[in-house]
Scaffold this motif. Structure first.
Motif, short mmCIF file in Angstrom:
data_model
loop_
_atom_site.label_atom_id
_atom_site.label_comp_id
_atom_site.label_asym_id
_atom_site.label_seq_id
_atom_site.Cartn_x
_atom_site.Cartn_y
_atom_site.Cartn_z
N ASN A 13 0.90 -1.24 0.02
CA ASN A 13 -0.02 0.10 0.08
C ASN A 13 0.89 1.24 -0.07
OD1 ASN A 13 0.36 0.30 2.71
ND2 ASN A 13 -1.34 -0.78 3.41
N VAL A 14 1.90 1.18 0.33
CA VAL A 14 3.16 2.47 0.43
C VAL A 14 3.22 2.71 -1.02
CG1 VAL A 14 5.54 3.17 0.93
CG2 VAL A 14 4.09 2.19 2.84
N ARG A 15 3.66 1.51 -1.64
CA ARG A 15 4.05 1.66 -3.18
C ARG A 15 2.99 2.21 -3.86
NH1 ARG A 15 6.75 -3.42 -4.52
NH2 ARG A 15 4.95 -4.35 -3.81
N THR A 16 1.75 1.61 -3.96
CA THR A 16 0.42 1.82 -4.64
C THR A 16 0.25 3.36 -4.32
OG1 THR A 16 -0.28 -0.25 -4.56
CG2 THR A 16 -1.93 1.29 -4.84
N ASN A 17 0.08 3.76 -3.22
CA ASN A 17 0.08 5.19 -2.77
C ASN A 17 0.90 6.15 -3.18
OD1 ASN A 17 -1.70 7.17 -1.17
ND2 ASN A 17 0.38 7.49 0.27
N PHE A 18 2.07 5.74 -3.29
CA PHE A 18 3.33 6.76 -4.07
C PHE A 18 2.85 6.86 -5.65
CE2 PHE A 18 6.78 6.80 -6.75
CZ PHE A 18 7.47 8.03 -6.18
N LEU A 19 2.35 5.72 -6.18
CA LEU A 19 2.44 5.64 -7.67
C LEU A 19 1.16 6.45 -8.09
CD1 LEU A 19 3.09 1.91 -8.36
CD2 LEU A 19 4.56 3.90 -8.90
N ILE A 20 0.05 6.19 -6.97
CA ILE A 20 -1.31 7.01 -7.32
C ILE A 20 -0.92 8.59 -7.06
CG2 ILE A 20 -3.65 7.63 -6.38
CD1 ILE A 20 -3.70 4.54 -5.65
N GLU A 21 -0.38 9.03 -5.99
CA GLU A 21 -0.11 10.26 -6.02
C GLU A 21 0.70 10.94 -6.91
OE1 GLU A 21 1.64 11.03 -2.01
OE2 GLU A 21 0.02 10.28 -1.00
N THR A 22 1.82 10.06 -7.32
CA THR A 22 2.47 10.74 -8.54
C THR A 22 1.80 11.01 -9.86
OG1 THR A 22 4.76 9.39 -7.63
CG2 THR A 22 4.66 10.10 -10.08
N ILE A 23 1.02 9.94 -10.26
CA ILE A 23 0.03 10.23 -11.53
C ILE A 23 -0.92 11.36 -11.06
CG2 ILE A 23 -1.66 9.07 -12.83
CD1 ILE A 23 -0.23 6.71 -12.22
N SER A 24 -1.50 11.32 -9.99
CA SER A 24 -2.52 12.20 -9.74
C SER A 24 -1.88 13.84 -9.70
CB SER A 24 -3.42 12.09 -8.19
OG SER A 24 -2.56 12.28 -7.42
N LYS A 25 -0.60 13.99 -9.42
CA LYS A 25 0.18 15.49 -9.54
C LYS A 25 -0.06 15.82 -11.05
CE LYS A 25 3.14 14.74 -5.69
NZ LYS A 25 4.50 14.48 -5.27
N GLN A 26 -0.11 14.85 -11.82
CA GLN A 26 -0.02 15.36 -13.34
C GLN A 26 -1.63 15.32 -13.67
OE1 GLN A 26 2.11 12.31 -15.28
NE2 GLN A 26 3.62 11.90 -13.80
N GLU A 27 -2.51 15.41 -12.80
CA GLU A 27 -3.93 15.66 -13.33
C GLU A 27 -4.34 14.52 -14.24
OE1 GLU A 27 -5.09 19.68 -13.87
OE2 GLU A 27 -3.80 20.34 -12.10
N LYS A 28 -3.83 13.29 -14.06
CA LYS A 28 -4.44 12.07 -15.00
C LYS A 28 -5.05 11.22 -14.05
CE LYS A 28 -1.59 13.42 -18.26
NZ LYS A 28 -2.00 13.92 -19.48
N SER A 29 -6.00 10.58 -14.73
CA SER A 29 -6.88 9.48 -14.08
C SER A 29 -6.14 8.34 -13.72
CB SER A 29 -7.99 9.07 -15.23
OG SER A 29 -8.91 10.24 -15.47
N VAL A 30 -6.34 7.52 -12.64
CA VAL A 30 -5.70 6.26 -11.99
C VAL A 30 -6.60 5.30 -12.11
CG1 VAL A 30 -4.47 5.64 -10.31
CG2 VAL A 30 -4.33 7.97 -10.75
N LEU A 31 -6.25 4.24 -12.76
CA LEU A 31 -7.21 2.90 -12.76
C LEU A 31 -6.40 2.02 -11.80
CD1 LEU A 31 -9.65 1.43 -13.42
CD2 LEU A 31 -8.59 0.65 -15.57
N LEU A 32 -6.87 1.35 -10.80
CA LEU A 32 -6.22 0.33 -10.26
C LEU A 32 -6.81 -0.99 -10.45
CD1 LEU A 32 -5.68 1.72 -6.66
CD2 LEU A 32 -4.07 1.61 -8.39
N ILE A 33 -5.98 -2.05 -10.89
CA ILE A 33 -6.58 -3.48 -11.22
C ILE A 33 -5.87 -4.45 -10.20
CG2 ILE A 33 -6.74 -5.08 -13.10
CD1 ILE A 33 -6.10 -2.74 -15.04
N GLY A 34 -6.85 -5.23 -9.66
CA GLY A 34 -6.12 -6.26 -9.07
C GLY A 34 -6.65 -6.18 -7.94
#
Length: 113
Positions: free
Chosen positions: A92-113
């Motif tokens: 969850n630390v890794r996933t949170n980092f990746l989501i925050e990084t993408i959201s800073k670019q104002e892009k949508s995030v889709l989690l699968i799995g």
């Protein structure tokens, strides 16, 4: 220069490897390792580590995700609802980092799995 190279490798790892299953991630890791000119993380294969267990610190160094996991402190002044408890772990630390990084670019995030 080393910092940018590590960020480039990290971007390759997660842009190509994020959707892969574990076996396919291992193949991607082997493919990347064949490119001897890249600055890869110091993978400890004896512990079962892969390049996906590492991120790049703000100082530009490879750090293991488990060093970024904070200790869970149960609140002393209240009893949290079960659904509100999130015990930090590598995933969850890794996933949170990746989501925050993408959201800073104002892009949508889709989690699968």
């Amino acid at each position: 220069a080393d910092h940018l190279e590590r960020l480039f490798v990290f971007a390759i790892m997660w842009s190509l490897g994020a959707l892969l299953e574990l076996d396919d991630r291992a193949r991607l890791q082997e493919f990347i390792k064949e490119k001897k000119c890249l600055n890869l993380p110091p993978v400890n294969a004896a512990k079962g580590d892969t390049i996906f267990e590492y991120t790049v610190s703000e100082e530009g160094l490879w750090v293991h995700w488990d060093t970024l996991v904070t200790k869970y402190i149960y609140p002393e002044d209240s009893i949290p609802r079960y659904v509100e408890i999130l015990v930090p772990n590598v995933d969850n630390v890794r996933t949170n980092f990746l989501i925050e990084t993408i959201s800073k670019q104002e892009k949508s995030v889709l989690l699968i799995g």
